[in-house]
Design a protein around this motif. Sequence first.
Motif, PDB file in Angstrom:
ATOM      1  N   GLY A 181       0.813  -1.209   0.000  1.00  0.00           N
ATOM      2  CA  GLY A 181       0.000   0.000   0.000  1.00  0.00           C
ATOM      3  C   GLY A 181       0.847   1.260   0.000  1.00  0.00           C
ATOM      4  O   GLY A 181       0.525   2.240  -0.675  1.00  0.00           O
ATOM      5  N   ILE A 182       1.946   1.248   0.743  1.00  0.00           N
ATOM      6  CA  ILE A 182       2.856   2.401   0.757  1.00  0.00           C
ATOM      7  C   ILE A 182       3.486   2.585  -0.614  1.00  0.00           C
ATOM      8  O   ILE A 182       3.620   3.704  -1.121  1.00  0.00           O
ATOM      9  CB  ILE A 182       3.929   2.219   1.849  1.00  0.00           C
ATOM     10  N   MET A 183       3.886   1.485  -1.240  1.00  0.00           N
ATOM     11  CA  MET A 183       4.481   1.564  -2.583  1.00  0.00           C
ATOM     12  C   MET A 183       3.506   2.174  -3.584  1.00  0.00           C
ATOM     13  O   MET A 183       3.908   2.859  -4.523  1.00  0.00           O
ATOM     14  CB  MET A 183       4.879   0.164  -3.065  1.00  0.00           C
ATOM     15  N   ARG A 240      11.712   8.751   0.938  1.00  0.00           N
ATOM     16  CA  ARG A 240      10.715   8.783   2.010  1.00  0.00           C
ATOM     17  C   ARG A 240       9.950   7.462   2.094  1.00  0.00           C
ATOM     18  O   ARG A 240       9.741   6.920   3.178  1.00  0.00           O
ATOM     19  CB  ARG A 240       9.747   9.949   1.792  1.00  0.00           C
ATOM     20  N   LYS A 241       9.547   6.914   0.948  1.00  0.00           N
ATOM     21  CA  LYS A 241       8.841   5.634   0.968  1.00  0.00           C
ATOM     22  C   LYS A 241       9.737   4.505   1.477  1.00  0.00           C
ATOM     23  O   LYS A 241       9.269   3.602   2.184  1.00  0.00           O
ATOM     24  CB  LYS A 241       8.308   5.296  -0.428  1.00  0.00           C
ATOM     25  N   ALA A 242      11.005   4.548   1.116  1.00  0.00           N
ATOM     26  CA  ALA A 242      11.942   3.537   1.610  1.00  0.00           C
ATOM     27  C   ALA A 242      12.033   3.606   3.135  1.00  0.00           C
ATOM     28  O   ALA A 242      12.083   2.573   3.823  1.00  0.00           O
ATOM     29  CB  ALA A 242      13.314   3.726   0.980  1.00  0.00           C
ATOM     30  N   GLU A 243      12.033   4.814   3.682  1.00  0.00           N
ATOM     31  CA  GLU A 243      12.067   4.988   5.137  1.00  0.00           C
ATOM     32  C   GLU A 243      10.779   4.475   5.774  1.00  0.00           C
ATOM     33  O   GLU A 243      10.815   3.840   6.839  1.00  0.00           O
ATOM     34  CB  GLU A 243      12.270   6.469   5.471  1.00  0.00           C
ATOM     35  N   TYR A 244       9.656   4.762   5.129  1.00  0.00           N
ATOM     36  CA  TYR A 244       8.366   4.295   5.656  1.00  0.00           C
ATOM     37  C   TYR A 244       8.340   2.761   5.740  1.00  0.00           C
ATOM     38  O   TYR A 244       7.922   2.189   6.753  1.00  0.00           O
ATOM     39  CB  TYR A 244       7.220   4.761   4.759  1.00  0.00           C
ATOM     40  N   ARG A 278       4.783   5.814  10.469  1.00  0.00           N
ATOM     41  CA  ARG A 278       5.017   6.828   9.435  1.00  0.00           C
ATOM     42  C   ARG A 278       4.638   6.268   8.066  1.00  0.00           C
ATOM     43  O   ARG A 278       5.011   5.158   7.713  1.00  0.00           O
ATOM     44  CB  ARG A 278       6.474   7.253   9.421  1.00  0.00           C
ATOM     45  N   GLY A 279       3.889   7.043   7.314  1.00  0.00           N
ATOM     46  CA  GLY A 279       3.506   6.605   5.982  1.00  0.00           C
ATOM     47  C   GLY A 279       2.122   5.999   5.906  1.00  0.00           C
ATOM     48  O   GLY A 279       1.623   5.723   4.809  1.00  0.00           O
ATOM     49  N   VAL A 285      -5.152   3.046   6.344  1.00  0.00           N
ATOM     50  CA  VAL A 285      -5.531   2.035   7.332  1.00  0.00           C
ATOM     51  C   VAL A 285      -6.956   1.548   7.080  1.00  0.00           C
ATOM     52  O   VAL A 285      -7.247   0.357   7.210  1.00  0.00           O
ATOM     53  CB  VAL A 285      -5.384   2.598   8.763  1.00  0.00           C
ATOM     54  N   GLU A 286      -7.843   2.460   6.706  1.00  0.00           N
ATOM     55  CA  GLU A 286      -9.226   2.057   6.398  1.00  0.00           C
ATOM     56  C   GLU A 286      -9.262   1.091   5.213  1.00  0.00           C
ATOM     57  O   GLU A 286      -9.997   0.097   5.224  1.00  0.00           O
ATOM     58  CB  GLU A 286     -10.068   3.291   6.100  1.00  0.00           C
TER      59      GLU A 286
END
Length: 369
Positions: A181-183, A240-244, A278-279, A285-286
């Motif tokens: 989902g973050i990706m 930022r996504k890598a950190e998340y 973070r992220g 989440v929903e």
Amino acid sequence: MAANRILRSATQPVKTAATLSSEQRAEEAGLRRTSVPKEKRVRPALKRKPERELQTSPKRVQITTPIKQTRHGPLEVTKGHASSTSSLDRPAEPYRTNVPLVTPKGSHLVAYSKDTADMSPSRTNLPRPRTTIGHILEEACAHLVTMEPKLKSIIKQHHCRMFSPEGLTEECDPFKSLASGIMAQQVSGAAASSIKRKFVGLFQPHPTYKEAEDDLKFPTPEQVALCSIPFLRQAGLSERKAEYIQGLAAKFANGELSAAMLVNASDEEIMEKLTAVRGLGRWSVEMFACFGLKRMDILSTGDLGVQRGMAAFMGKDVSKLKAKGGGKWKYMSEKDMLEMAEKFAPYRSVFMWYMWRVEGVDVNVVEES
């Protein structure tokens, strides 16, 4: 002649227990018990193999360990493919996770087993399940139509596969689902799929920065948590996504997040725990709770597709509402959405799915990610 027979009978020695040998006595006793000769006697039946050994299809073999007790209630821990751990009579509850969750070690956790479904809530720390995965969608649709008869035609036109018995037998890897989902945030579906395949390729025996095959195993949280940010970025992720994703992996690796927590925690607990990462915002989440965990009472008021569908269902001209602007709540206010959907609890996830369908919103990208 009769006298001769009597005479011969009288002159023959009489067999008594004293005159018989031990072998003769045993044989004599055996002949009295049965008239079947030794060579024709039926052999005793072979010892029956245990039921587990008689299974013929490896995909349907189910090996269940004793029920594991946690502070979130008892869990049925199974090994193997999810379809073998989920039958149509598996207990289901709208306010809990309704699919098997996969752990990093390959076990599957479910909220309720047949053994624990009838236990007192005081023992399980869970609400008593009200139905099964084979009937929950049918009951949800019946409830929606009872509350709002206008939904009947929409329900007939569109089959909600994600909450169907087929959809509820699919497994969910929580870390994989959340990381994916973050990706997918703020990129197209094709770009998200490409990044995901490259990400998986980094963790193969011979790492490659090219896209990996779809059937390769997703890395575990422990593997990702040990990686550097530059290494993860080689999959095409922003810094930022890598950190998340690294931070998400660390929380799963240290136990702050786990499949055991997600399978039985309340909706409010899940929102609190995951939005602390973070992220992961409220909408993310929903979507995870609805599409990943298959929780039945989620309503994403901040989703524009849901707003637009609800407004159209109420008879409003959506095109005029869009032209007026209004920021985040351009189609309906959050207060109006909550009031309208309240009567559909505890099946507001199903109601939300049909509101997407009212406006023809394509939710496949979210579901696949």
